[in-house]
Scaffold this motif. Structure first.
Motif, mmCIF file in Angstrom:
data_model
loop_
_atom_site.group_PDB
_atom_site.id
_atom_site.type_symbol
_atom_site.label_atom_id
_atom_site.label_comp_id
_atom_site.label_asym_id
_atom_site.label_seq_id
_atom_site.Cartn_x
_atom_site.Cartn_y
_atom_site.Cartn_z
ATOM 1 N N LEU A 1 0.826 -1.203 0.000
ATOM 2 C CA LEU A 1 0.000 0.000 0.000
ATOM 3 C C LEU A 1 0.864 1.258 0.000
ATOM 4 C CD1 LEU A 1 -2.948 -0.869 2.400
ATOM 5 C CD2 LEU A 1 -3.091 -0.243 -0.020
ATOM 6 N N ALA A 2 0.492 2.195 -0.828
ATOM 7 C CA ALA A 2 1.216 3.472 -0.891
ATOM 8 C C ALA A 2 0.953 4.258 0.397
ATOM 9 C CB ALA A 2 0.727 4.271 -2.094
ATOM 10 N N ILE B 1 -18.408 7.522 -8.921
ATOM 11 C CA ILE B 1 -18.840 8.914 -8.749
ATOM 12 C C ILE B 1 -17.793 9.699 -7.957
ATOM 13 C CG2 ILE B 1 -20.547 10.407 -7.600
ATOM 14 C CD1 ILE B 1 -22.627 8.226 -8.242
ATOM 15 N N ALA B 2 -17.314 9.089 -6.877
ATOM 16 C CA ALA B 2 -16.366 9.786 -6.000
ATOM 17 C C ALA B 2 -15.041 10.079 -6.707
ATOM 18 C CB ALA B 2 -16.129 8.946 -4.744
ATOM 19 N N ILE B 3 -14.628 9.196 -7.616
ATOM 20 C CA ILE B 3 -13.378 9.434 -8.362
ATOM 21 C C ILE B 3 -13.614 10.485 -9.447
ATOM 22 C CG2 ILE B 3 -11.676 8.410 -9.930
ATOM 23 C CD1 ILE B 3 -12.076 5.735 -8.437
ATOM 24 N N LEU B 4 -14.699 10.325 -10.203
ATOM 25 C CA LEU B 4 -14.960 11.241 -11.323
ATOM 26 C C LEU B 4 -15.193 12.666 -10.822
ATOM 27 C CD1 LEU B 4 -17.310 8.914 -13.428
ATOM 28 C CD2 LEU B 4 -15.064 9.778 -14.171
ATOM 29 N N ALA B 5 -15.953 12.794 -9.744
ATOM 30 C CA ALA B 5 -16.243 14.135 -9.220
ATOM 31 C C ALA B 5 -14.948 14.819 -8.803
ATOM 32 C CB ALA B 5 -17.203 14.029 -8.037
ATOM 33 N N ARG C 1 0.339 -0.351 -10.023
ATOM 34 C CA ARG C 1 0.334 1.054 -10.488
ATOM 35 C C ARG C 1 -1.025 1.695 -10.238
ATOM 36 N NH1 ARG C 1 3.483 -0.894 -14.793
ATOM 37 N NH2 ARG C 1 1.698 -1.023 -16.203
ATOM 38 N N LEU C 2 -2.091 0.937 -10.482
ATOM 39 C CA LEU C 2 -3.434 1.508 -10.289
ATOM 40 C C LEU C 2 -3.691 1.792 -8.804
ATOM 41 C CD1 LEU C 2 -5.959 2.444 -11.692
ATOM 42 C CD2 LEU C 2 -6.782 0.107 -11.786
ATOM 43 N N TRP C 3 -3.230 0.911 -7.922
ATOM 44 C CA TRP C 3 -3.384 1.183 -6.476
ATOM 45 C C TRP C 3 -2.583 2.414 -6.068
ATOM 46 C CZ3 TRP C 3 -6.823 0.011 -2.926
ATOM 47 C CH2 TRP C 3 -7.640 -1.114 -3.117
ATOM 48 N N ASP C 4 -1.387 2.595 -6.654
ATOM 49 C CA ASP C 4 -0.624 3.817 -6.338
ATOM 50 C C ASP C 4 -1.420 5.051 -6.751
ATOM 51 O OD1 ASP C 4 1.440 2.443 -5.221
ATOM 52 O OD2 ASP C 4 2.762 2.549 -6.966
ATOM 53 N N ARG C 5 -2.106 4.955 -7.886
ATOM 54 C CA ARG C 5 -2.911 6.104 -8.341
ATOM 55 C C ARG C 5 -4.140 6.288 -7.450
ATOM 56 N NH1 ARG C 5 -4.092 6.670 -14.574
ATOM 57 N NH2 ARG C 5 -4.900 8.610 -13.706
ATOM 58 N N LEU C 6 -4.671 5.192 -6.895
ATOM 59 C CA LEU C 6 -5.814 5.331 -5.969
ATOM 60 C C LEU C 6 -5.416 6.096 -4.703
ATOM 61 C CD1 LEU C 6 -7.547 1.908 -6.544
ATOM 62 C CD2 LEU C 6 -8.767 4.091 -6.410
ATOM 63 N N ALA C 7 -4.107 6.100 -4.419
ATOM 64 C CA ALA C 7 -3.632 6.876 -3.260
ATOM 65 C C ALA C 7 -3.405 8.339 -3.631
ATOM 66 C CB ALA C 7 -2.330 6.273 -2.745
ATOM 67 N N THR C 8 -3.376 8.631 -4.924
ATOM 68 C CA THR C 8 -3.013 9.995 -5.340
ATOM 69 C C THR C 8 -4.090 10.579 -6.253
ATOM 70 O OG1 THR C 8 -1.627 8.999 -7.085
ATOM 71 C CG2 THR C 8 -0.531 9.658 -5.024
ATOM 72 N N ASP C 9 -3.871 10.559 -7.567
ATOM 73 C CA ASP C 9 -4.784 11.300 -8.463
ATOM 74 C C ASP C 9 -6.123 10.612 -8.709
ATOM 75 O OD1 ASP C 9 -3.271 9.400 -10.114
ATOM 76 O OD2 ASP C 9 -4.282 10.356 -11.808
ATOM 77 N N LEU C 10 -6.245 9.325 -8.328
ATOM 78 C CA LEU C 10 -7.559 8.659 -8.452
ATOM 79 C C LEU C 10 -8.215 8.459 -7.087
ATOM 80 C CD1 LEU C 10 -6.760 5.875 -11.109
ATOM 81 C CD2 LEU C 10 -8.098 7.955 -11.488
ATOM 82 N N ARG C 11 -7.686 9.113 -6.070
ATOM 83 C CA ARG C 11 -8.236 8.923 -4.722
ATOM 84 C C ARG C 11 -9.708 9.348 -4.703
ATOM 85 N NH1 ARG C 11 -5.726 8.566 0.382
ATOM 86 N NH2 ARG C 11 -7.121 9.113 2.070
#
Ligand SMILES: NC(=O)c1ccc[n+]([C@@H]2O[C@H](COP(=O)([O-])OP(=O)(O)OC[C@H]3O[C@@H](n4cnc5c(N)ncnc54)[C@H](OP(=O)(O)O)[C@@H]3O)[C@@H](O)[C@H]2O)c1
Length: 337
Positions: free
Chosen positions: A123-124, A175-179, A289-299
């Motif tokens: 986990l990031a 919704i939470a990511i797109l918003a 890589r996708l989980w790293d992005r979930l910690a940052t720009d896709l949180r």
């Protein structure tokens, strides 16, 4: 040497002896370390979650469970307590989901688990095990869907994006990511009383389930620049016939049915694309890589706020509820004491 205690608690589903039972016998049992499958990494599980597939895995007619008995739970997060892989050290917070977990190999509803190193995502910083399971397989699939649409060129300037099954795990996280990324996102839900929560989460507007499951012409007015659909059934045909020219829908689920009745017109007259999402088999490097992005720009916005906590002892109602379409955000399972 194993760091897992000889016995510990797990939630087990087992096929009873009756001739034609619908449901497995389910409940918390004492299990033995020797009952767990082999794997290079041993994890003390802190959190797991409830996904649609987990509900199916505890029903015989769900046709998901491939071993008997099964510790269900297609995802888990916790801390490494022993490891044969130098890149995944003891003390590291990790998440694992998909592949065979909770289907043909024991899953996350257990205090301890062994997992192959090649399935582990460290986990990031900024994502706790609770955060990770508030996202879970459903939220990961939502993130995968957003990335698939953006890789194809979608951006917030293109117009409104539709998310169906909005009160559920995939839908709510989408919704939470797109918003958070600046999209005008619309929510389709079968629960009118969820509208307020969905707007608070970032939805610009709400459609009723009736509107998105009604019969329609082969092509309707062009409305959506993109869509994320985990419902299938009668909903996906609506999405296809209302997408703008050149737009795409990322389709991951069947909460509303498995049959797809559509025409070819959205594809051949508007160049619309149907993008299939499969989170289960995604290779580990892409997954990390996708989980790293979930910690940052896709949180996701308000991460963890829309999760309802259950324990191994109170899991039953969530497993049944998710199959009844009763989800309101995500159910997360507190495994640690
Ligand atoms: N492909 C993959 O890798 C992948 C990964 C994760 C999940 N999935 C699939 O995605 C789907 C959703 O999973 P989830 O964990 O998000 O489940 P969930 O939390 O139960 O969400 C599903 C939502 O769909 C809507 N729905 C339920 N029954 C419906 C019906 N009969 N007609 C129309 N809408 C209905 C409900 O939302 P509203 O009441 O708001 O409409 C429900 O909350 C499941 O089919 C699951 O197996 C696939």
């Amino acid at each position: 040497m194993s760091a897992i205690p000889e016995t510990f608690r797990a939630y087990v589903a087992e096929k009873p002896d009756d001739a034609d039972p619908v449901r497995f016998e389910r409940g918390v049992r004492e299990v033995h370390a020797a009952d767990l499958p082999p794997g290079e990494v041993e994890i003390q599980v802190a959190w797991s979650s409830v996904n649609y597939k987990d509900g199916l895995a505890t029903r015989i007619d769900g046709k998901v469970a491939r071993i008997n008995p099964l510790i269900p739970g297609i995802d888990l997060a916790g801390v490494v307590i022993a490891s044969e892989d130098l890149s995944i050290p003891v003390g590291r917070s990790v998440v694992a989901h998909g592949y065979d977990l909770g289907v043909s190999r024991h899953g996350g509803y257990t205090e301890f688990q062994r997992v192959p190193a090649g399935w582990i995502v460290p986990l990031a910083p900024g994502l706790s095990p609770r955060d990770a399971m508030s996202i879970g397989t459903a939220g990961f699939t939502a993130a995968m869907s957003v990335v698939a649409l953006e890789d194809r060129g979608l951006s917030p300037d293109d117009g409104p994006v539709l998310v169906t099954g909005a009160s559920g795990g995939v839908g709510g996280t989408a919704i939470a990511i797109l918003a958070e990324r600046g999209y005008e996102v619309w929510a389709a839900t079968g629960k009118p009383d969820e509208a307020g929560r969905l707007v608070a989460l970032g939805a610009a507007g709400v459609l009723t389930r009736d509107e998105v499951t009604a019969e329609g012409r082969p092509l309707d007015g062009e409305r959506w620049a993109g869509a994320i659909d985990a419902v299938g059934g009668a909903t996906l045909p609506y999405v296809l016939r209302t997408l703008k020219t050149g737009a795409a829908v990322a389709a991951s689920g069947n909460a509303g049915g498995v049959k797809l009745e559509t025409t070819v017109f959205p594809f051949i007259l508007r160049g619309v694309a149907l993008l299939g999402m499969d989170s289960v088999t995604m290779p580990i490097e892409r997954r990390r890589r996708l989980w790293d992005r979930l910690a940052t720009d896709l949180r996701p916005r308000d991460l963890g706020l829309h999760a309802t906590e259950v324990t191994l002892e109170t899991l039953d109602s969530a497993l049944d509820g998710i199959l009844e379409g009763a989800a309101r955000g995500r159910w997360i399972v507190r495994v640690e004491g």
